[in-house]
Design an enzyme around this catalytic site. Structure first.
Site, short mmCIF file in Angstrom:
data_model
loop_
_atom_site.label_atom_id
_atom_site.label_comp_id
_atom_site.label_asym_id
_atom_site.label_seq_id
_atom_site.Cartn_x
_atom_site.Cartn_y
_atom_site.Cartn_z
N HIS A 118 -3.89 -4.80 -0.40
CA HIS A 118 -3.70 -3.80 -0.98
C HIS A 118 -2.94 -4.28 -2.07
CE1 HIS A 118 -6.38 -1.33 0.74
NE2 HIS A 118 -5.28 -0.98 2.01
N GLU A 131 0.97 -0.67 0.50
CA GLU A 131 0.17 -0.11 0.37
C GLU A 131 0.41 0.59 -0.05
OE1 GLU A 131 -2.37 0.93 3.57
OE2 GLU A 131 -3.74 1.99 2.02
#
Ligand SMILES: [Zn+2]
Length: 492
Positions: free
Chosen positions: A369, A347
């Site tokens: 993510h 992320e």
């Protein structure tokens, strides 16, 4: 004569040149297109006749919407800027009713309906707000419940604050959510963490908490979800007499609420991923891992693994805690259990963030993510071979500033390479919306997906969940029934 010969040769040469290029063009383009179309995740799905009809309808709506919105196309801009153009669209209404399978990435204190929290929960008696400037632990606007007269200095009852300001509820809403003013806000994570602290004492107050979990589940079910995997530390639940509930007691609350929900939605299920904080010390992370192992030992079907949350670029690297993860693996094994990892990693947009390499080397089951995976080609290959799926949260990535234009979100590339991904919302309550439809709608439009790809994303959410094989087969059964119902209704 020479001139004529030269002209003829030139004509033949040019003609053969253009013929060669035309041939090359046709062959090259069609072979690349067909190879890429086979590689796409979802390309193997064969649509039924009714699904084909729905697919044509969805693709038509998609084309018309893209043409009609032009430069105001919502997914190309910050979510709050053109949000009003989404709700009324026919495609949004269709996707709202679409069964969405499982939500594999959501945080316990940011998964509920924000309007209920403000309009009902904050009206529970004895709710107070911290109304002086931020200190090290408390940001202005933090909420908590106290017995009247026991509130510390600097706290005011919401009842009094509402008397002083008739617009207080809107003000509270602005303290607990993001909005258009957060576009390109360089301090957005700072605000994000303040919001978590502000609403913590409101949500974790026992009478609110029980109702909050129920409302969160109800809201997600109403949006078409049947299975949810929640990141939480199971901590902080308290009552007005000062009792703080143990982690096992908090897990029991989840179980009890889910049992109630199953009376009307028998297929509903959930799992917990224990979430520590990546900004903590090694000692703290080790102690979190020990709590997670104990809880997993006692609740093997419910507590499915461990993760570290918080701002990745600011917190410690995943590698920083590797010795704690190795140790936890041995402790769990000695105890007769295991502690699978479900790491939030990638992320980040920073090229030197190598956390994804650590996550894969630590045998992570999934990746939360994986935004910066696009930088690492051999890791992409490895992730695909190992069948590690990515929990992609498109609007979260945009709202928090990792991707500006959703058309350019790297997960669109991952789908095209056949890397398995699933779609989630992360923190919808703070993002000021309910359910997962905005996320699905945004990628359907931005990545110009078709029904095969939407179906694959939903099937992936069950396939890559932490459910057992028998739980998955029950879950698929319900999903297919709901899917057929939705397809048939949508083509009427
Ligand atoms: Zn998250």
């Amino acid at each position: 004569m020479k001139k004529i010969i030269l002209f003829v040769l030139l004509f033949v040469y040019c003609n053969s040149y253009s013929q060669d290029l035309r041939e090359y063009y046709n062959e090259n383009k069609s072979s690349n297109l067909s190879y890429d179309s086979i590689l796409k995740d979802g390309s193997d799905i064969i649509l039924s006749r009714n699904e084909e009809i729905l697919n044509e309808k969805l693709k038509r709506l998609q084309r018309e919407y893209i043409e009609s919105t032009g430069s105001n196309f919502p997914p190309a801009h910050y979510f709050y800027r053109y949000r009003n153009l989404i709700d009324s669209s026919e495609s949004y209404k269709l996707l709202k009713k679409m069964p969405k399978g499982a939500m594999l990435h959501i945080h316990s204190s940011a998964m509920g309906p924000i309007h209920w929290l403000i309009n009902t929960a904050s009206y529970y008696p004895d709710c107070y707000m911290y109304t002086i400037e931020d200190n090290e632990k408390l940001p202005y606007g933090t909420l908590n419940f106290y017995k009247p007269g026991t509130e510390p200095d600097g706290w005011k009852s919401l009842k009094n604050l509402r008397n002083e300001n008739p617009d207080f509820d809107n003000y509270l809403h602005s303290l607990l959510t993001f909005d258009v003013s957060d576009d390109r806000n360089p301090m957005i994570w700072n605000k994000f963490e303040k919001i978590f602290t502000r609403h913590g004492g409101l949500i974790q107050y026992y009478p609110v908490f029980v109702q909050y979990i129920k409302n969160s589940f109800d809201t997600l079910i109403a949006d078409g979800m049947q299975h949810i995997e929640i990141r939480t530390s199971l901590g902080g639940v308290y009552d007005i007499n000062g009792k703080v509930y143990t982690k096992q007691e908090v897990l029991d609350i989840y179980n009890k609420v889910a049992d109630t929900i199953r009376q009307s939605h028998p297929y509903f299920s959930f799992k917990i991923i224990y979430a520590g904080w990546r900004g903590g010390t090694r000692e703290y992370v080790m102690s979190s891992l020990n709590s997670a192992i104990d809880l997993r030992f006692d609740n093997p079907d419910k507590l499915v693994g461990f993760d570290l949350v918080g701002e990745e670029d600011l917190g410690h690297t995943t590698e920083y805690f590797k010795d704690e993860f190795f140790k936890a693996d041995s402790i769990a094994l000695e105890k007769g259990t295991n502690i699978p990892f479900y790491f939030h990693d990638g992320e980040s947009t920073i090229p030197s963030d190598l956390n994804l390499y650590d996550a894969v080397a630590l045998k992570t089951k999934r990746i939360g993510h994986g935004v910066n995976l696009f930088r690492f080609p051999s890791l992409q290959k490895n992730i695909k071979e190992k069948g590690i799926s990515l929990e992609v949260c498109p609007l979260s990535n945009q709202i928090l500033g990792y991707v500006e234009n959703l058309r350019m979100h790297p997960a669109s590339e991952y789908i095209n390479k056949g890397i398995p991904i699933t779609i989630s919302t992360d923190d919808p309550q703070i993002f000021d919306y309910n359910g997962m439809t905005y996320d699905f709608w945004s990628i359907f439009m931005a990545w110009e997906l078709d029904l095969k790809q939407l179906k694959r994303l939903i099937l992936n959410s069950i396939e890559y969940s932490a459910m057992s094989d028998s739980e998955k087969s029950t879950s698929y059964e319900h999903l297919f029934k709901e899917w057929d119902r939705w397809v048939n209704e949508s083509i009427q």
